[in-house]
Motif scaffolding. Structure first.
Motif, PDB file in Angstrom:
ATOM      1  N   ARG A 258       0.879  -1.222   0.066  1.00  0.00           N
ATOM      2  CA  ARG A 258       0.052  -0.147   0.062  1.00  0.00           C
ATOM      3  C   ARG A 258       0.858   1.249  -0.094  1.00  0.00           C
ATOM      4  O   ARG A 258       0.478   2.265  -0.601  1.00  0.00           O
ATOM      5  N   SER A 259       2.090   1.344   0.859  1.00  0.00           N
ATOM      6  CA  SER A 259       2.756   2.504   0.718  1.00  0.00           C
ATOM      7  C   SER A 259       3.758   2.548  -0.243  1.00  0.00           C
ATOM      8  O   SER A 259       4.359   3.585  -0.596  1.00  0.00           O
ATOM      9  N   GLY A 260       4.112   1.381  -0.953  1.00  0.00           N
ATOM     10  CA  GLY A 260       4.915   1.431  -2.125  1.00  0.00           C
ATOM     11  C   GLY A 260       6.185   0.756  -1.731  1.00  0.00           C
ATOM     12  O   GLY A 260       7.286   0.871  -2.456  1.00  0.00           O
ATOM     13  N   ASP A 261       6.562   0.771  -0.491  1.00  0.00           N
ATOM     14  CA  ASP A 261       7.816   0.168  -0.018  1.00  0.00           C
ATOM     15  C   ASP A 261       8.229  -1.029  -0.094  1.00  0.00           C
ATOM     16  O   ASP A 261       9.516  -1.233  -0.218  1.00  0.00           O
ATOM     17  N   ASN A 262       7.218  -1.926  -0.454  1.00  0.00           N
ATOM     18  CA  ASN A 262       7.664  -3.434  -0.652  1.00  0.00           C
ATOM     19  C   ASN A 262       7.079  -3.938  -1.761  1.00  0.00           C
ATOM     20  O   ASN A 262       6.079  -3.540  -2.111  1.00  0.00           O
ATOM     21  N   THR A 263       8.093  -4.661  -2.727  1.00  0.00           N
ATOM     22  CA  THR A 263       7.596  -5.177  -3.890  1.00  0.00           C
ATOM     23  C   THR A 263       8.122  -6.730  -3.716  1.00  0.00           C
ATOM     24  O   THR A 263       8.922  -7.030  -3.159  1.00  0.00           O
ATOM     25  N   TYR A 264       7.296  -7.227  -4.710  1.00  0.00           N
ATOM     26  CA  TYR A 264       7.789  -8.887  -4.675  1.00  0.00           C
ATOM     27  C   TYR A 264       7.423  -9.272  -6.173  1.00  0.00           C
ATOM     28  O   TYR A 264       6.557  -8.790  -6.885  1.00  0.00           O
ATOM     29  N   TYR A 265       8.278 -10.051  -7.009  1.00  0.00           N
ATOM     30  CA  TYR A 265       8.215 -10.264  -8.228  1.00  0.00           C
ATOM     31  C   TYR A 265       8.591 -11.967  -8.381  1.00  0.00           C
ATOM     32  O   TYR A 265       9.117 -12.606  -7.735  1.00  0.00           O
ATOM     33  N   SER A 266       7.915 -12.576  -9.425  1.00  0.00           N
ATOM     34  CA  SER A 266       8.116 -13.717  -9.899  1.00  0.00           C
ATOM     35  C   SER A 266       9.619 -13.906 -10.331  1.00  0.00           C
ATOM     36  O   SER A 266      10.077 -12.956 -10.852  1.00  0.00           O
ATOM     37  N   ASP A 267       9.996 -15.200 -10.224  1.00  0.00           N
ATOM     38  CA  ASP A 267      11.421 -15.535 -10.724  1.00  0.00           C
ATOM     39  C   ASP A 267      11.582 -15.154 -12.219  1.00  0.00           C
ATOM     40  O   ASP A 267      12.779 -14.670 -12.498  1.00  0.00           O
ATOM     41  N   SER A 268      10.567 -15.296 -12.688  1.00  0.00           N
ATOM     42  CA  SER A 268      10.825 -15.149 -14.285  1.00  0.00           C
ATOM     43  C   SER A 268      10.872 -13.624 -14.929  1.00  0.00           C
ATOM     44  O   SER A 268      11.299 -13.533 -15.968  1.00  0.00           O
ATOM     45  N   VAL A 269      10.424 -12.763 -14.037  1.00  0.00           N
ATOM     46  CA  VAL A 269      10.492 -11.338 -14.349  1.00  0.00           C
ATOM     47  C   VAL A 269      11.567 -10.681 -13.632  1.00  0.00           C
ATOM     48  O   VAL A 269      11.843  -9.306 -13.803  1.00  0.00           O
ATOM     49  N   LYS A 270      11.812 -11.070 -12.439  1.00  0.00           N
ATOM     50  CA  LYS A 270      12.702 -10.526 -11.394  1.00  0.00           C
ATOM     51  C   LYS A 270      14.174 -10.017 -12.246  1.00  0.00           C
ATOM     52  O   LYS A 270      14.785 -10.606 -13.001  1.00  0.00           O
TER      53      LYS A 270
END
Length: 123
Positions: free
Chosen positions: A53-65
């Motif tokens: 919500r704050s934009g401070d934390n992100t997470y990606y799938s391994d295929s696009v990281k």
């Protein structure tokens, strides 16, 4: 009810870039975690990225990281997916989604979905 409006899809060559945008209708979008998913022909929908919500934390799938970046501008009620170094296997319909609470890659936890936008990457 929240509706999401997407833009930015299109056709690019391998190695190129696209930026997808998703704008929410709610005035309380800062309370929503946002995510991107995609679905290729003949395959199940898969997780791509999520942002808190704050934009401070992100997470990606391994295929696009390392190639894709998710970001948001809460003042504009908009989330972005910057896609660089695109590959043919990135070809899919991309969906943005919203949920209350914290980030997750679990599809069923997202409550609201956009219409989808087509991304085609040629080799």
């Amino acid at each position: 009810q929240v509706h999401l409006v997407e833009s930015g899809g299109g056709l690019v060559q391998a190695g190129g870039s696209l930026r997808l945008s998703c704008t929410t209708s709610t005035r309380t979008s800062s309370r929503h975690t946002m995510g991107w998913f995609r679905q290729a022909p003949g395959k199940e929908r898969e997780f791509v990225a999520t942002i808190s919500r704050s934009g401070d934390n992100t997470y990606y799938s391994d295929s696009v990281k390392g190639r894709f970046t998710i970001s948001r501008d809460n003042a504009k009620n908009t989330v972005y997916l910057q896609m660089n170094s695109l590959k043919p296997e990135d070809t899919a319909v991309y969906y943005c989604a919203a949920k209350g609470g914290s980030t997750t890659q679990i599809e069923r936890m997202y409550d609201y979905w956009g219409q989808g936008t087509q991304v085609f990457v040629s080799s």
